[in-house]
Each structure stands twice: as C-alpha cells, then as structure tokens.
Design an enzyme around this catalytic site. Structure first.
Site, PDB file in Angstrom:
ATOM      1  N   ASP A  13       0.855  -1.173   0.000  1.00 21.35           N
ATOM      2  CA  ASP A  13       0.000   0.000   0.000  1.00 21.35           C
ATOM      3  C   ASP A  13       0.901   1.236   0.000  1.00 21.35           C
ATOM      4  OD1 ASP A  13      -2.363   1.518   0.220  1.00 21.35           O
ATOM      5  OD2 ASP A  13      -2.135   1.628   2.386  1.00 21.35           O
ATOM      6  N   ASP A  15      -0.346   5.130   0.931  1.00 23.47           N
ATOM      7  CA  ASP A  15      -0.694   6.048   2.031  1.00 23.47           C
ATOM      8  C   ASP A  15      -0.574   5.327   3.365  1.00 23.47           C
ATOM      9  OD1 ASP A  15      -1.323   8.260   0.429  1.00 23.47           O
ATOM     10  OD2 ASP A  15      -3.319   7.494   0.029  1.00 23.47           O
ATOM     11  N   ASP A 209      -1.293  -0.793   5.953  1.00 23.60           N
ATOM     12  CA  ASP A 209      -1.530  -0.181   7.265  1.00 23.60           C
ATOM     13  C   ASP A 209      -2.977  -0.314   7.720  1.00 23.60           C
ATOM     14  OD1 ASP A 209      -2.404   1.662   5.213  1.00 23.60           O
ATOM     15  OD2 ASP A 209      -2.549   3.187   6.787  1.00 23.60           O
TER      16      ASP A 209
END
Length: 257
Positions: A13, A15, A209
């Site tokens: 990922d 961000d 995250d």
C-alpha cells in the site's frame, strides 16, 4: 522475518506505508533500495484514485525516491478496467480527481451528466452538494453506482480525512442503492496485481496499514500479510477484527534492519 525476506514479490500500500501526504516515512528509502538490490518483484498498490502512475512516480521523485511507473497500480485503473469489460464504450458521471478521469477516458469511457450508465465516485477535494444532488438523481434514474474503493478515512500529514466510502455514503443512503467497490479488498484488484508481478500468491507478501482493506485482501488472496503501524491501524484496533496479519511491524524499514 526471514520467511518474509525470502518472498519473491511484495505488494505495498502507499498512504500510511510509503508516505503521509508529501512526507516519506522512515525506512522507506532503505526498503525500496533493498527491493531493487535483491531483485524482488514489487508493486505499489493504492486505493487512492486521484493520481496516475506517472504522477505517483513524480511525487516519489520529489521525495527523493526513484520508482518506475510500471511499479504502480491504482483503484482508478482497476475501476476503468472493470467498467471497460462490463460495458465497452459506456459513459459515466464522475466525481473524482484527474487520475480517475484520465483512467476512464483512456479506455473509452466518456463523461456524461445527463443519462450515464454509471456514476463513479473516487476521492476528491471538490466534493460538494451540487455533485451529490446530481449523483443522487442519476442513480435514482437507473445509473449503476461505483466506488473506487472502500476506505472511509485516509491518513494525511496532520491526521485523517474522509475517503471514498464516506463520499459515496450519501448517495447510497438517499437512493437505497448500494455501490459496487472496486479497490482493495476486492479480489479483482488483487488478481490483477499478481498478474502484473508474474508470480503466485504464496510467493508474495502484502504490506499495508489497514486491517479492513490491505490485510484482509492479502489473507483472502493467499498472500503472506504484514501490518505496519505507520498509518491507520494500531495494535489496539487489530483486536477488533476476527483475523490477524502474520507480522506486525512499526514500518517497512523494519524488514531490512
């Protein structure tokens, strides 16, 4: 950790894993250099729909990180691919940023705010009441509602901001018609990512995250899963889910320490 380092491929990922807003996170440069040095297959897979792979590459360049465009895949590209296969040369009313608009245009999907086949919504800073009213009217009239991803919030430099699903919710609630969401954890996006890497899921690690998108996407796709605590999820919020990642790290820099 050795099991993780021996994987052939890594899907990451962006961000909350690679950066927050316009700031590179600690250990990211070392991690990317390790991926290149070890000849790992890697792909940055983002639910963000606002930027094209070229723009994402330029963003990382400004932060001092050089990654080729071929290593990026976005929910905007996944949405465009899905719609082009569902209904070639269709039209859509779109609420989103240039990355989404361009992805749709590049596969022959035209903008239509009168009688579109689809209403497509992604992240945008230009979300407003008039756009909500237009989308509500078109969906009520029969347009199919598409969300680029299921993220409710997204991390930025100074905290969190509403993300795609929060922007789609008013149209779902007012029309009674649920959206179909394309990005993670939708298996469509994960299968495409694995095809781009050219390796099997058991040879690949998913690093993210978020428990509700990244980690569940990795688990359901048969990948090794790594949660990093540099973005949305915390050790406390992990306990709210009936599944767990195999590893929990502070950030991607821990992989190469």
């Amino acid at each position: 950790m050795e099991i993780l380092r021996n994987k052939k491929g890594f899907i990451c990922d962006m961000d909350g894993v690679i950066y927050h807003g316009n700031y590179l996170l600690p250990g990211v440069k070392e991690f990317v250099e390790w991926l290149k040095t070890e000849n790992k297959h890697f792909l940055f897979l983002t639910n963000g729909s606002g930027k094209s792979p070229k723009e994402l590459r330029q963003k990382l360049l400004r932060m001092g990180l050089d990654v080729d465009e071929s290593h990026f895949y976005t929910s905007a590209l996944a949405t465009a691919d899905f719609l082009s296969k569902q209904s070639s040369n269709c039209s859509a009313f779109v609420i989103g940023e240039p990355g989404l608009m361009n992805a749709l245009y590049n596969v022959g999907i035209t903008y239509n705010d009168v009688d579109p086949e689809y209403v497509v919504i992604g992240e945008t800073n230009n979300y407003n009441f008039d756009a909500i009213k237009k989308a509500m009217k078109l969906v009520s009239a029969g347009a199919k509602l598409i969300g680029t991803n299921t993220d409710l919030i997204a991390p930025v430099e100074d905290g969190m901001v509403p993300a795609c699903r929060a922007l789609v919710a008013p149209i779902e609630l007012t029309t009674g018609k649920p959206a179909y969401y394309i990005g993670k954890p939708n298996p469509l996006m994960m299968r495409t990512a694995l095809r781009m890497l050219g390796i099997h899921s058991f040879e690949t690690a998913m690093i993210g995250d978020r428990m509700d998108t990244d980690i569940i996407a990795g688990i359901e796709s048969g990948m090794d899963t790594v949660l990093v605590l540099s973005g949305v999820s915390t050790r406390d919020t992990v306990e709210n889910f009936p599944y767990r990642p195999r590893l929990i790290l502070n950030g991607v820099g821990d992989i190469v320490k």
